[in-house]
Design an enzyme around this catalytic site. Structure first.
Site, short mmCIF file in Angstrom:
data_model
loop_
_atom_site.label_atom_id
_atom_site.label_comp_id
_atom_site.label_asym_id
_atom_site.label_seq_id
_atom_site.Cartn_x
_atom_site.Cartn_y
_atom_site.Cartn_z
N GLU A 179 130.33 27.77 -3.45
CA GLU A 179 129.84 28.89 -2.98
C GLU A 179 128.42 29.66 -3.67
OE1 GLU A 179 130.77 29.91 0.60
OE2 GLU A 179 130.60 27.49 0.29
N HIS A 253 135.74 34.68 -0.49
CA HIS A 253 135.15 34.54 -1.44
C HIS A 253 135.53 35.75 -2.05
CE1 HIS A 253 130.79 33.28 0.67
NE2 HIS A 253 131.95 32.13 0.07
N CYS A 371 127.05 41.33 -1.93
CA CYS A 371 127.08 39.73 -0.83
C CYS A 371 124.85 39.81 -0.95
CB CYS A 371 127.50 39.28 0.33
SG CYS A 371 129.01 40.15 -0.08
#
Length: 453
Positions: A179, A253, A371
């Site tokens: 990721e 995350h 992000c």
């Protein structure tokens, strides 16, 4: 004094929100994304909020880059899944038969560039080249579509092999689910600016999944492979397991529960497995030079940490070496969170100023300030060897704002995305953005199977 050619400086490469930004709830385990599923989105507002963030960074003296949106819809996906014919006929069929696929092929999720890749600066690698490994993002269909285009873009921008090494993504298998930088922290410390690379994984693919409610996306095997590909020494890399309890609460995350900047680590006490031992190891590895601020559950519950996205904030070093912290507006609106920031975190971390910013269009899909950016430490010489014009200036920002105002819709629904005429207008906007950033559209020929324009 002029910047020395070998002095490393951190750049933030923010993802510009694409004109197909909409709320589809495609990411299982992302609480905000699922909560806002099918609500109307405002792509114009989303992109302008992103520009405001970039502009604030520039005003603080932070070098700021930008990664463009990807071409959408992704007809290649639809063709692979049996939707054939002219563009409008394909969109009509997929909207009626499989609307979630239409959402996936139109997703603007590449805006969250923290997932685009994992980066190791040349100062940390064995061969002294900047290394980049694009993430495969295989846990979610809509995100997996980004990987090939990210590799093409990064290979072009960082093409000078004397300075850069762009690796292929890991194999698209569950064992190597990756990721990107959302599960990686580089913490520079000490007078010599040594760096500890912390890789956080959710599961070991050779063992039973530790979570009950939501999937653990990052695997240990993927993180180990990225360490090898990015030419890091094992003594400078630390593998940590994410706390399954946090994942099951919606911490999909690591950057939802921990953040770092230079010699600082800020995290919740439920961020990692065996956290006391982890903190001890970080102190030992860094020779006691990393400052750790650990927020206790009694100070801030895990659920409040997730809803406010406190740990998805950004700490930046501004002109004159002053530290400032950029936080989502939600952190100011929650009284307990706001008090913790101003009365505990700010003095302990030596933060001079906190800036609360409206990024709601991104936040409603589960993406906060951190992000939206990929951090890359680069020397002046490396920056001078980039292709394209991704380090944006004032004139480019004005042009980007003009494109957004002209082309981006103020409201977007899935029904609108089923119109090829509507999609063509949105594609015109993305192509105009490529021109401003001097990125050849031909890089992406065949990736999304967009008809020639």
């Amino acid at each position: 004094m002029p910047e020395e050619i070998n002095t490393s400086t951190e750049l933030n490469f923010d993802g510009l929100v694409g004109p197909t930004h909409h709320y589809a709830g495609l990411a299982f385990g992302n609480v905000a994304s699922e909560k806002n599923k099918n609500k109307p989105a405002n792509p114009k507002q989303a992109a302008l909020q992103g520009l405001q963030k970039i502009q604030w960074m520039q005003q603080q003296g932070v070098l700021q880059g930008m990664l463009p949106p990807q071409l959408r819809p992704n007809f290649r996906l639809l063709h692979q899944l049996g939707f054939q014919g002219r563009e409008q006929a394909v969109l009509d069929r997929v909207y009626k038969q499989a609307p979630q696929l239409l959402s996936a092929c139109c997703s603007a999720s590449s805006m969250w560039t923290a997932n685009a890749a994992t980066v190791a600066p040349s100062s940390d690698t064995k061969h002294h080249k900047l290394c980049i490994t694009p993430a495969n993002l295989i846990c979610n269909l809509h995100r997996s579509l980004e990987s090939t285009a990210n590799y093409a873009l990064l290979s072009y921008v960082f093409s000078n092999k004397d300075h850069f090494q762009v690796n292929e993504s890991l194999p698209a298998l569950s064992t190597y689910s990756d990721e990107g930088a959302a599960n990686h922290m580089r913490i520079a410390y000490g007078k010599q600016q040594k760096a500890l690379h912390i890789f956080v994984y959710g599961r070991d693919s050779e063992r039973k999944s530790p979570t009950k409610n939501f999937p653990a996306r990052q695997t240990k095997q993927a993180s180990e492979a990225v360490i090898r590909l990015n030419q890091l020494n094992n003594r400078n890399a630390l593998l940590l397991q994410q706390n399954p309890q946090a994942i099951d609460m919606g911490v999909f995350h690591n950057d939802v529960i921990a953040l770092s900047h230079d010699g600082l680590l800020l995290c919740h006490e439920l961020a990692f497995m065996n956290q006391k031992d982890v903190m001890d190891e970080i102190k030992e590895r860094s020779e006691g030079c990393i400052k750790i601020i650990e927020i206790q559950e009694a100070e801030l519950s895990l659920s409040n940490a997730i809803s406010s996205y406190l740990f998805n904030s950004q700490i930046v070093t501004c002109s004159g070496g002053v530290l400032k912290m950029l936080l989502p507006l939600e952190c100011r609106e929650q009284e307990k969170v706001h008090s913790l920031i101003e009365n505990t975190i700010k003095p302990k971390a030596n933060i001079a100023e906190t800036q609360y910013m409206d990024l709601r269009q991104s936040m409603r899909n589960g993406g906060g300030p951190a992000c939206l950016r990929l951090r890359i430490n680069m020397t002046l010489e490396e920056r001078e060897n980039l292709n394209g014009k991704l380090i944006v200036n004032e004139d480019q920002m004005k042009e980007l704002r003009r494109i957004i105002e002209q082309y981006y819709p103020e409201q977007l629904t899935l029904k609108q995305l089923s119109s090829w005429q509507e999609c063509q207008t949105l594609l015109d906007a993305v192509c105009a953005i490529y021109e401003i950033l001097e990125i050849p559209q031909s890089l992406f020929d065949g990736i999304s199977k967009i008809p020639a324009r």
